[in-house]
Design a protein around this motif. Sequence first.
Motif, PDB file in Angstrom:
ATOM      1  N   ASP A  21       0.814  -1.247   0.003  1.00  0.00           N
ATOM      2  CA  ASP A  21       0.113  -0.092  -0.009  1.00  0.00           C
ATOM      3  C   ASP A  21       0.828   1.161   0.105  1.00  0.00           C
ATOM      4  N   ILE A  22       0.408   2.420  -0.811  1.00  0.00           N
ATOM      5  CA  ILE A  22       1.010   3.418  -0.800  1.00  0.00           C
ATOM      6  C   ILE A  22       1.030   4.160   0.691  1.00  0.00           C
ATOM      7  N   GLY A  23      -0.244   4.477   1.166  1.00  0.00           N
ATOM      8  CA  GLY A  23      -0.287   5.119   2.521  1.00  0.00           C
ATOM      9  C   GLY A  23      -0.119   4.340   3.543  1.00  0.00           C
ATOM     10  N   LEU A  24       1.080   4.652   4.306  1.00  0.00           N
ATOM     11  CA  LEU A  24       1.481   4.053   5.511  1.00  0.00           C
ATOM     12  C   LEU A  24       1.698   4.793   6.520  1.00  0.00           C
ATOM     13  N   PRO A  25       1.646   4.722   7.729  1.00  0.00           N
ATOM     14  CA  PRO A  25       1.867   5.599   8.857  1.00  0.00           C
ATOM     15  C   PRO A  25       3.173   6.194   8.960  1.00  0.00           C
ATOM     16  N   ASP A  26       4.058   5.418   8.706  1.00  0.00           N
ATOM     17  CA  ASP A  26       5.682   6.134   8.920  1.00  0.00           C
ATOM     18  C   ASP A  26       6.104   6.305   7.581  1.00  0.00           C
ATOM     19  N   ILE A  27       6.913   5.525   7.056  1.00  0.00           N
ATOM     20  CA  ILE A  27       7.450   5.951   5.554  1.00  0.00           C
ATOM     21  C   ILE A  27       6.353   5.476   4.545  1.00  0.00           C
ATOM     22  N   ASP A  28       6.507   5.975   3.364  1.00  0.00           N
ATOM     23  CA  ASP A  28       5.391   5.508   2.173  1.00  0.00           C
ATOM     24  C   ASP A  28       5.851   4.497   1.495  1.00  0.00           C
ATOM     25  N   GLY A  29       4.874   4.087   0.848  1.00  0.00           N
ATOM     26  CA  GLY A  29       5.028   2.736  -0.053  1.00  0.00           C
ATOM     27  C   GLY A  29       6.166   2.841  -1.209  1.00  0.00           C
ATOM     28  N   PHE A  30       6.450   4.220  -1.587  1.00  0.00           N
ATOM     29  CA  PHE A  30       7.334   4.386  -2.749  1.00  0.00           C
ATOM     30  C   PHE A  30       8.840   4.202  -1.877  1.00  0.00           C
ATOM     31  N   ASP A  31       8.791   4.656  -0.761  1.00  0.00           N
ATOM     32  CA  ASP A  31      10.004   4.340   0.098  1.00  0.00           C
ATOM     33  C   ASP A  31      10.250   3.129   0.403  1.00  0.00           C
ATOM     34  N   VAL A  32       9.463   2.468   0.667  1.00  0.00           N
ATOM     35  CA  VAL A  32       9.583   0.774   0.996  1.00  0.00           C
ATOM     36  C   VAL A  32      10.248   0.156  -0.274  1.00  0.00           C
ATOM     37  N   CYS A  33       9.452   0.445  -1.439  1.00  0.00           N
ATOM     38  CA  CYS A  33       9.978   0.167  -2.635  1.00  0.00           C
ATOM     39  C   CYS A  33      11.443   0.379  -2.935  1.00  0.00           C
ATOM     40  N   ARG A  34      11.832   1.448  -3.022  1.00  0.00           N
ATOM     41  CA  ARG A  34      13.138   1.947  -3.486  1.00  0.00           C
ATOM     42  C   ARG A  34      14.044   1.281  -2.283  1.00  0.00           C
ATOM     43  N   GLN A  35      13.804   1.345  -0.733  1.00  0.00           N
ATOM     44  CA  GLN A  35      14.719   0.986  -0.019  1.00  0.00           C
ATOM     45  C   GLN A  35      15.094  -0.470  -0.488  1.00  0.00           C
ATOM     46  N   LEU A  36      13.946  -1.312  -0.680  1.00  0.00           N
ATOM     47  CA  LEU A  36      14.280  -2.792  -1.137  1.00  0.00           C
ATOM     48  C   LEU A  36      14.865  -2.968  -2.142  1.00  0.00           C
ATOM     49  N   ARG A  37      14.826  -2.068  -3.232  1.00  0.00           N
ATOM     50  CA  ARG A  37      15.597  -2.322  -4.418  1.00  0.00           C
ATOM     51  C   ARG A  37      16.959  -1.837  -4.186  1.00  0.00           C
ATOM     52  N   GLU A  38      17.154  -0.909  -3.264  1.00  0.00           N
ATOM     53  CA  GLU A  38      18.600  -0.527  -2.992  1.00  0.00           C
ATOM     54  C   GLU A  38      19.185  -1.628  -2.062  1.00  0.00           C
ATOM     55  N   ARG A  39      18.643  -2.376  -1.295  1.00  0.00           N
ATOM     56  CA  ARG A  39      19.478  -3.571  -0.863  1.00  0.00           C
ATOM     57  C   ARG A  39      19.227  -4.890  -1.549  1.00  0.00           C
ATOM     58  N   ALA A  40      18.937  -4.413  -2.772  1.00  0.00           N
ATOM     59  CA  ALA A  40      19.002  -5.698  -3.700  1.00  0.00           C
ATOM     60  C   ALA A  40      18.251  -6.942  -3.498  1.00  0.00           C
ATOM     61  N   ARG A  41      16.902  -6.279  -3.206  1.00  0.00           N
ATOM     62  CA  ARG A  41      15.680  -7.468  -3.058  1.00  0.00           C
ATOM     63  C   ARG A  41      15.093  -7.216  -4.258  1.00  0.00           C
ATOM     64  N   TRP A  42      15.003  -8.298  -4.969  1.00  0.00           N
ATOM     65  CA  TRP A  42      14.463  -8.227  -6.321  1.00  0.00           C
ATOM     66  C   TRP A  42      13.036  -8.920  -6.469  1.00  0.00           C
ATOM     67  N   MET A  43      12.430  -9.100  -5.373  1.00  0.00           N
ATOM     68  CA  MET A  43      11.115  -9.784  -5.650  1.00  0.00           C
ATOM     69  C   MET A  43       9.837  -8.909  -6.058  1.00  0.00           C
ATOM     70  N   PRO A  44       9.126  -9.496  -7.158  1.00  0.00           N
ATOM     71  CA  PRO A  44       7.975  -8.762  -7.653  1.00  0.00           C
ATOM     72  C   PRO A  44       7.393  -7.608  -6.619  1.00  0.00           C
ATOM     73  N   ILE A  45       6.955  -6.595  -7.026  1.00  0.00           N
ATOM     74  CA  ILE A  45       6.301  -5.467  -5.941  1.00  0.00           C
ATOM     75  C   ILE A  45       5.114  -5.350  -6.718  1.00  0.00           C
ATOM     76  N   LEU A  46       3.791  -5.200  -6.128  1.00  0.00           N
ATOM     77  CA  LEU A  46       2.595  -4.678  -6.737  1.00  0.00           C
ATOM     78  C   LEU A  46       2.233  -3.456  -5.715  1.00  0.00           C
ATOM     79  N   MET A  47       1.881  -2.336  -6.194  1.00  0.00           N
ATOM     80  CA  MET A  47       1.774  -1.222  -5.203  1.00  0.00           C
ATOM     81  C   MET A  47       0.186  -1.076  -5.472  1.00  0.00           C
ATOM     82  N   LEU A  48      -0.340  -0.744  -4.410  1.00  0.00           N
ATOM     83  CA  LEU A  48      -1.721  -0.082  -4.191  1.00  0.00           C
ATOM     84  C   LEU A  48      -1.929   0.996  -4.076  1.00  0.00           C
ATOM     85  N   THR A  49      -2.469   1.804  -5.092  1.00  0.00           N
ATOM     86  CA  THR A  49      -2.484   3.446  -5.191  1.00  0.00           C
ATOM     87  C   THR A  49      -4.069   3.749  -4.835  1.00  0.00           C
ATOM     88  N   ALA A  50      -4.052   4.806  -3.834  1.00  0.00           N
ATOM     89  CA  ALA A  50      -5.438   5.178  -3.474  1.00  0.00           C
ATOM     90  C   ALA A  50      -6.439   6.027  -4.638  1.00  0.00           C
TER      91      ALA A  50
END
Length: 222
Positions: free
Chosen positions: A51-80
């Motif tokens: 989900d994009i809307g989260l209480p701390d960092i948003d979904g964009f940040d989560v996705c970016r951080q995972l890719r920066e850590r070389a986690r390449w699993m598929p990610i599907l984002m839910l946009t409001a």
Amino acid sequence: MRLLVVEDTAKMATLLQRAFREDGYAVDVQATGNEAVWMASECDFDAVILDIGLPDIDGFDVCRQLRERARWMPILMLTAREAVPDRVRGLDVGADDYLTKPFSIEELRARVRALVRRNPGERPAILAVGDLRLDPAARTVCRGTTAISLAAKEFAILEYFMRHPAQVISRARFLEHVWDFAGAGDSNVVDVYVRILRDKIDRPFGTQSIETIRGAGYRLRA
Ligand code: CA
């Protein structure tokens, strides 16, 4: 197959968890972005529903951080919202797919099925070779913390180098991939641009990342 659902609305999270468990997946749920980054870094998920809307960092940040850590699993984002900038941004930070709320649970199931079929190879959203980084979406280049300004063709050549690190790339291959038919010149033009690139990405930093391979072309040191 194991899924991570990142959703702070408990009712929605429970609904998704139940639906995917019915489909036979193992399903973990996280309600905050930081916990999601931690969990997806520690465990091997086959897909993440984010989900994009989260209480701390948003979904964009989560996705970016995972890719920066070389986690390449598929990610599907839910946009409001049916907002084009949100979808574009999601794909640019490395998401594989998105779905706009409200969505049909059947469509979400189908999309997750399609995603987990894909082979998660390395698909970084930002290219990095040594301390050189290139962001194709933002069209920025930096070495270490120093931003480097490149003209369009210089950028295209560096991007091609960075997508093929440690490979010897011939002048002909550069002409084929970086120039279109209308703009194609003779192979000297490649040498000219490589010289300009060296002046911008190497010389000021005392590095020699672009090697000349005599009779064959050029190579970017990995
Ligand atoms: Ca939310």
